[in-house]
Design an enzyme around this catalytic site. Structure first.
Site, PDB file in Angstrom:
ATOM      1  N   CYS A   1      57.494 -57.549  24.986  1.00 34.03           N
ATOM      2  CA  CYS A   1      57.148 -57.565  23.557  1.00 34.03           C
ATOM      3  C   CYS A   1      57.965 -58.630  22.830  1.00 34.03           C
ATOM      4  O   CYS A   1      58.957 -59.162  23.358  1.00 34.03           O
ATOM      5  CB  CYS A   1      57.363 -56.183  22.936  1.00 34.03           C
ATOM      6  SG  CYS A   1      59.085 -55.832  22.511  1.00 34.03           S
TER       7      CYS A   1
ATOM      8  N   CYS B   1      61.817 -58.000  22.470  1.00 33.05           N
ATOM      9  CA  CYS B   1      62.572 -58.254  23.705  1.00 33.05           C
ATOM     10  C   CYS B   1      62.690 -59.750  23.965  1.00 33.05           C
ATOM     11  O   CYS B   1      63.723 -60.232  24.439  1.00 33.05           O
ATOM     12  CB  CYS B   1      61.913 -57.557  24.894  1.00 33.05           C
ATOM     13  SG  CYS B   1      62.109 -55.762  24.814  1.00 33.05           S
TER      14      CYS B   1
ATOM     15  N   CYS C   1      62.709 -50.523  24.698  1.00 35.03           N
ATOM     16  CA  CYS C   1      61.998 -51.074  25.853  1.00 35.03           C
ATOM     17  C   CYS C   1      62.943 -51.217  27.042  1.00 35.03           C
ATOM     18  O   CYS C   1      64.158 -51.424  26.872  1.00 35.03           O
ATOM     19  CB  CYS C   1      61.463 -52.456  25.533  1.00 35.03           C
ATOM     20  SG  CYS C   1      60.165 -52.491  24.291  1.00 35.03           S
TER      21      CYS C   1
ATOM     22  N   GLU D   1      63.293 -53.729  29.004  1.00 31.81           N
ATOM     23  CA  GLU D   1      63.942 -55.045  29.056  1.00 31.81           C
ATOM     24  C   GLU D   1      65.230 -55.041  28.241  1.00 31.81           C
ATOM     25  O   GLU D   1      66.261 -55.542  28.669  1.00 31.81           O
ATOM     26  CB  GLU D   1      63.017 -56.137  28.500  1.00 31.81           C
ATOM     27  CG  GLU D   1      61.742 -56.340  29.295  1.00 31.81           C
ATOM     28  CD  GLU D   1      60.585 -55.502  28.788  1.00 31.81           C
ATOM     29  OE1 GLU D   1      60.792 -54.315  28.459  1.00 31.81           O
ATOM     30  OE2 GLU D   1      59.469 -56.024  28.727  1.00 31.81           O
TER      31      GLU D   1
ATOM     32  N   GLU E   1      62.507 -43.424  25.318  1.00 30.17           N
ATOM     33  CA  GLU E   1      61.850 -43.097  24.053  1.00 30.17           C
ATOM     34  C   GLU E   1      62.616 -42.033  23.287  1.00 30.17           C
ATOM     35  O   GLU E   1      63.559 -41.416  23.801  1.00 30.17           O
ATOM     36  CB  GLU E   1      60.409 -42.648  24.341  1.00 30.17           C
ATOM     37  CG  GLU E   1      59.609 -43.779  24.975  1.00 30.17           C
ATOM     38  CD  GLU E   1      58.133 -43.479  25.165  1.00 30.17           C
ATOM     39  OE1 GLU E   1      57.731 -42.289  25.090  1.00 30.17           O
ATOM     40  OE2 GLU E   1      57.383 -44.445  25.386  1.00 30.17           O
TER      41      GLU E   1
ATOM     42  N   ASN F   1      62.379 -47.858  30.034  1.00 28.19           N
ATOM     43  CA  ASN F   1      62.204 -47.533  28.623  1.00 28.19           C
ATOM     44  C   ASN F   1      62.754 -46.139  28.342  1.00 28.19           C
ATOM     45  O   ASN F   1      62.674 -45.237  29.179  1.00 28.19           O
ATOM     46  CB  ASN F   1      60.754 -47.702  28.152  1.00 28.19           C
ATOM     47  CG  ASN F   1      59.726 -46.975  28.966  1.00 28.19           C
ATOM     48  OD1 ASN F   1      59.912 -46.716  30.149  1.00 28.19           O
ATOM     49  ND2 ASN F   1      58.617 -46.633  28.350  1.00 28.19           N
TER      50      ASN F   1
HETATM   51  N1  THU Z   1      57.649 -50.928  26.594  1.00 27.48           N
HETATM   52  C1  THU Z   1      58.600 -51.476  27.396  1.00 27.48           C
HETATM   53  O1  THU Z   1      59.519 -50.797  27.856  1.00 27.48           O
HETATM   54  N2  THU Z   1      58.506 -52.800  27.680  1.00 27.48           N
HETATM   55  C2  THU Z   1      57.507 -53.614  27.244  1.00 27.48           C
HETATM   56  O2  THU Z   1      57.504 -54.789  27.577  1.00 27.48           O
HETATM   57  C3  THU Z   1      56.447 -53.089  26.385  1.00 27.48           C
HETATM   58  C4  THU Z   1      56.573 -51.666  25.993  1.00 27.48           C
HETATM   59  C5  THU Z   1      57.719 -49.481  26.326  1.00 27.48           C
HETATM   60  C6  THU Z   1      58.055 -49.076  24.918  1.00 27.48           C
HETATM   61  C7  THU Z   1      57.461 -47.689  24.857  1.00 27.48           C
HETATM   62  O3  THU Z   1      58.383 -46.771  25.415  1.00 27.48           O
HETATM   63  C8  THU Z   1      56.260 -47.763  25.777  1.00 27.48           C
HETATM   64  O4  THU Z   1      56.472 -48.899  26.605  1.00 27.48           O
HETATM   65  C9  THU Z   1      54.936 -47.880  25.077  1.00 27.48           C
HETATM   66  O5  THU Z   1      54.920 -48.948  24.207  1.00 27.48           O
END
Ligand code: THU
Length: 135
Positions: free
Chosen positions: A92, A95, A59, A61, A50, A48
């Site tokens: 999520c 994704c 995310c 994925e 941010e 991920n």
């Molecule tokens: N996140 C992912 O990378 N993958 C997921 O399947 C769920 C959430 C990340 C997004 C964000 O950077 C952090 O997790 C918190 O939601």
């Protein structure tokens, strides 16, 4: 492919756990790694990423899938996900839609060292596919 080979699933889960090290998650502190297997047997990883403008975060994925596609992959066989502390993390909704776009067949979840393989339609039944799809 009807089933994902056990060894392939474990290797993909390991790649997702390794990719988690690079997570850029200073806001949520929720570190995620992912790995994608394409139709040619190639593996791509992602974490991920941010952004201080939170809605622009990506995310793990989608980062991994977009890396694969941007390097020529057109079909995703499997996506492995590794959440923080090896908790089971399911992808999520956003994704899942991107997984459907590229024909994902399997989702591999890593939880406390145990790797589980799910069929993608269990995660997004009756997924929308654009009638305008051109590959
Ligand atoms: N996140 C992912 O990378 N993958 C997921 O399947 C769920 C959430 C990340 C997004 C964000 O950077 C952090 O997790 C918190 O939601």
């Amino acid at each position: 492919m009807r089933e994902l080979d056990r060894g392939t699933a474990e290797a993909l889960a390991r790649a997702a756990r390794r990719a988690r090290r690079f997570a850029y998650a200073p806001y949520s502190r929720f570190r995620v790694g992912a790995a994608v297997l394409d139709e040619q047997g190639r593996v791509y990883t992602g974490c991920n990423v941010e952004c201080g403008s939170y809605g622009l975060s990506n995310c793990a994925e989608r980062v991994a899938i977009h890396k694969a596609v941007s390097e020529g992959a057109r079909r995703v066989v499997a996506v492995a996900v590794a959440g923080p502390d090896d908790r089971e993390l399911t992808p999520c909704g956003a994704c899942r839609q991107v997984m459907a776009e590229f024909g994902t067949q399997f989702v591999v979840l890593s939880r406390r060292g145990r790797t589980r393989v799910y069929s993608f339609p269990d995660f997004l039944p009756r997924a929308f596919r654009s009638p305008k799809e051109h590959r």
